[in-house]
Design an enzyme around this catalytic site. Structure first.
Site, PDB file in Angstrom:
ATOM      1  N   ASP A  96      -3.085  25.098   8.251  1.00 14.07           N
ATOM      2  CA  ASP A  96      -2.593  26.306   8.907  1.00 14.07           C
ATOM      3  C   ASP A  96      -2.821  27.473   7.935  1.00 14.07           C
ATOM      4  OD1 ASP A  96      -1.527  28.116  10.663  1.00 14.07           O
ATOM      5  OD2 ASP A  96       0.269  26.963  11.117  1.00 14.07           O
TER       6      ASP A  96
HETATM    7  C1  BGC Z   1       0.145  29.744  13.010  1.00 16.04           C
HETATM    8  C2  BGC Z   1      -0.950  28.967  13.702  1.00 16.04           C
HETATM    9  C3  BGC Z   1      -2.105  29.862  14.010  1.00 16.04           C
HETATM   10  C4  BGC Z   1      -2.615  30.451  12.699  1.00 16.04           C
HETATM   11  C5  BGC Z   1      -3.848  31.306  12.839  1.00 16.04           C
HETATM   12  C6  BGC Z   1      -0.391  30.551  11.831  1.00 16.04           C
HETATM   13  O1  BGC Z   1       0.559  31.443  11.373  1.00 16.04           O
HETATM   14  O2  BGC Z   1       1.136  28.857  12.581  1.00 16.04           O
HETATM   15  O3  BGC Z   1      -0.426  28.371  14.852  1.00 16.04           O
HETATM   16  O4  BGC Z   1      -3.112  29.170  14.678  1.00 16.04           O
HETATM   17  O5  BGC Z   1      -1.570  31.239  12.157  1.00 16.04           O
HETATM   18  O6  BGC Z   1      -3.581  32.531  13.391  1.00 16.04           O
END
Ligand code: BGC
Length: 743
Positions: A278
């Protein structure tokens, strides 16, 4: 045949099979060939994902230097193509980039939030939403979305429950798989397909106290029972990628968990897609207290088989050193790069690296808008309808009030980076347009936004109500109150909305409360006050026309709750598939019913809260219709099954109402005695059926031992012999069970 002949024959068969399997998988051959030409630097470059910076010098030189494998958040097709051209034409091996974006419940045509889509209990709704999203987003060059989010979520305080499919592993599996099918289409290499991403692996929804990013402590068997099934279903649905979760599980952050990412994902489930971290989750192992510094984080994540580093800059800065010093084996790097190249081959990027640059983008087509409206209709859940106030009938003047009445941005909900509020059709606009000729509409928002506490505003709304025959109040949460890092400790209606509902009721007019929110809310008082309650998780761009049709009877509610609505925050976690305990409660009354001076022994010793009783406000699976449905007794094909035998479960469902309608018929089981205690009910199947007024249909389910199985005390998944109960019912609390035995 002599032994020698058998041996020779065997060798011939084997070599045929071998050459057949090699021919069968030309992609793997291509991956190996390409990998054999790559330097360590080029490999590590593929494992690096950066956020878009347009055509900035930094980005251009990173691509040219082979230091990036994927870019997220670049959403202009022309820019995407320019960046791609550098990767394809100006790097030694010409490996294309893959462009990614969070396209969660729509790109431009925003559908209901995923929790709403799950409330439709209709996989086709979810598939349509994802298909429309893929068609629109891929036109901007986005070929990888970070969805679906399939974290089982049993805590409505958690803001990200909005992005989830609710509390149940089975419903989440079905809706999640439908979304994957929609995003990826029939052929991932089509330029209108996007790779899906099953996220967040794993158990992010269990964050303690519903506070985002928080810790979890979950025994392995519970992971396997509750949190893993949607991810296994995602693999069956061919999800091209997975994403790590932010939380730690039992002390190990997911981005550093070899157990999750290797032992389970790769070895047990044989997954060959990409696992991306993530956002900065590799670097965040430092504040977690799991890594000393970024180099240590890179070491831990690489050895935990995380293929791609999203925005931590850990791999790009430290992986080469770690490989050269022998702390990370090059074989691990090779495996990661294989997965990444495989994704790019599957997406057809080596053959078609560039995205078509359309003069007219395929956004907001009539078909997409109709599908979005249909999704919003099927997602709304009717919770109460005293005296059949809904659909509105025999009234002339309708007062429409409330802070969500005309909020184009809020109805879109969370996680819609690319949605344009100006395209949203609000309830006010739709009601005036579609019903303004037939009815006299008096509009007065009263409160200007959901947290507004204005007494003056309430006064104005009351004046509007006094002029009308019925009041429809659009209340709920602004979109910014749910989603990532939007956890709430108090999940009641914000601002003065509770007072607004009471003041409206005091006019003596029937009050219809329409809730537009990103999560279940503790609205017990308002539900008691209002005459009818329609709960619509933020319904997207077409929420207005959908709700208008439901209110005025052009459409019939058919949604069911994908998550329990608690009475009070103190009940959380509250979910239908709870354990029975040694002292189960049965319809316990509330604290006010205890007589003054009652003795300690007078009110029993069972499992409940004195002030909330033993029931939620509304159970999982609950939802009314403008029709009524009668369920016959459940019929079983046998009383006992064994081994792989299938049990047929049948029930006649009759529409005893005056209107054609849809009903979600739900199949639950209970394993009465287990080597580990089992939930009081588990959803195993469901069917959404349409019944004409007066019509009866026989609904038939097949139950297999696979569905009876659970991860038992021996740590194996198996159906245990003994008595089971089965319900076919309209929600998770009603119905009469029938027993059968598994031998
Ligand atoms: C979130 C993810 C997301 C990623 C990219 C993160 O803060 O937890 O779900 O896909 O950002 O934007």
């Amino acid at each position: 045949m002599t032994t020698k002949k058998i041996f020779i024959f065997g060798m011939i068969v084997f070599s045929h099979l071998l050459s057949f399997s090699q021919q069968k998988d030309p992609t793997e051959k291509k991956i190996d060939e390409l990998l054999s030409k790559m330097t360590l630097d080029e490999k590590i470059g593929q494992m690096n994902q950066l956020t878009g910076l347009g055509l900035s010098d930094d980005m251009v030189s990173s691509i040219r230097g082979g230091k990036v494998g994927s870019i997220l958040n670049e959403i202009d097709a022309k820019t995407v193509n320019k960046l791609q051209r550098i990767a394809v034409e100006e790097t030694r091996l010409g490996i294309p980039l893959v462009f990614a974006r969070d396209v969660i419940h729509g790109f431009k045509t925003i559908f209901p939030i995923p929790l709403g889509q799950a409330a439709s209990w209709n996989p086709q709704v979810a598939e349509n939403g994802a298909r429309v999203a893929a068609i629109e987003a891929s036109a901007a060059g986005i070929r990888w979305t970070f969805a679906p989010m399939i974290d089982v979520s049993r805590d409505p305080r958690w803001g990200r429950i909005a992005e989830s499919c609710g509390e149940d592993p089975y419903l989440t599996s079905v809706i999640g798989a439908a979304m994957i099918k929609g995003f990826q289409g029939n052929d991932l290499s089509s330029q209108t397909s996007m790779a899906a991403c099953a996220k967040h692996f794993a158990a992010y929804g269990a964050s303690e106290s519903g506070k985002d990013y928080n810790t979890t402590w979950i025994p392995e068997l519970q992971l396997r029972e509750v949190y893993f099934p949607p991810f296994e279903a995602a693999i069956k649905a061919n999800a091209a990628t997975f994403m790590c979760s932010f939380n730690d599980i039992n002390g190990v952050p997911s981005s550093g968990s070899k157990f999750l990412n290797y032992d389970v994902l790769r070895k047990e489930w044989k997954y060959d897609g990409v696992l991306v971290s993530d956002w900065e989750s590799i670097g965040q192992m430092i504040p977690h207290g799991f890594s000393a510094d970024l180099k240590d984080a890179a070491l831990i994540a690489a050895n935990a088989y995380v293929d791609m580093d999203m925005m931590s800059f850990a791999y790009i800065n430290y992986l080469k050193d770690l490989v050269n010093s022998g702390n990370v084996s090059e074989a691990i790097v090779d495996d990661a790069v294989r997965n990444i190249l495989r994704l790019k081959f599957r997406l057809g990027l080596f053959d078609n690296p560039y995205t078509p640059e359309y003069d007219e983008l395929p956004f907001y087509t009539d078909d997409a808008l109709q599908k979005a409206k249909h999704a919003a209709i099927e997602s709304a859940v009717l919770l109460k309808n005293d005296k059949n106030v809904l659909p509105l009938n025999g009234v002339k003047t309708v007062a429409v009030v409330g802070p969500l009445l005309d909020s184009q941005a809020d109805q879109l909900g969370t996680w819609c980076f690319d949605g344009e509020p100006a395209h949203s059709v609000t309830p006010l606009t739709a009601i005036k347009k579609e019903y303004g000729k037939k009815y006299n509409i008096v509009a007065e928002k009263g409160l200007t936004y959901s947290r507004d506490k204005s007494a003056e505003g309430i006064k104005k709304a009351v004046e509007a109500a006094q002029k009308a025959d019925v009041v429809v109040a659009f209340v709920g949460e602004e979109s910014v109150l749910s989603g990532e890092a939007r956890s709430r400790a108090d999940i009641s209606l914000p601002g003065a909305q509770g007072e607004l509902i009471s003041a409206l009721k005091a006019t003596g007019k029937p009050v219809v409360m329409v809730v537009m929110a990103g999560r279940p809310l503790t609205i017990g008082n308002e539900v008691s006050t209002a005459d009818a309650v329609l709960f619509s998780f933020h319904g997207g761009i077409m929420a207005g026309p959908a709700l208008a049709d439901l209110i005025f009877g052009e459409a019939v509610p058919s949604g069911k709750l994908p998550v329990t609505i608690p009475r009070m925050v103190g009940q959380i976690p509250v979910y239908y598939a709870h354990k029975n305990t040694g002292r189960p409660a049965n319809n316990i009354d509330l604290i006010d019913d205890i007589p003054v001076g009652a003795l300690q022994t007078s009110i029993g010793f069972t499992s409940y809260h004195l002030d909330a009783g033993d029931k939620p406000l509304f159970p999982f699976g609950f939802g009314l219709s403008y029709a009524t449905f009668d369920y016959s007794d459940v019929r079983l094909s046998k009383n006992t099954i064994s081994g792989n035998e299938t049990l047929t479960v049948e029930c006649d469902v009759t529409n005893s109402g005056k209107i054609d309608a849809q009903e979600v018929v739900q199949l639950y089981i209970r394993d009465k005695v287990g080597s580990l205690v089992r939930p009081v009910r588990e959803l195993k199947d469901f069917q959404k059926i349409t019944l004409k007024s007066g019509e009866t249909k026989t609904v038939k389910f097949e139950l297999t031992n696979e569905q009876l199985a659970f991860w038992n005390a021996d740590k194996v998944k198996r159906a245990e012999a003994g008595e089971f109960q089965v319900w076919v019912s309209t929600d998770s609390q009603s119905g009469t069970p029938v027993s059968f035995w598994y031998k």
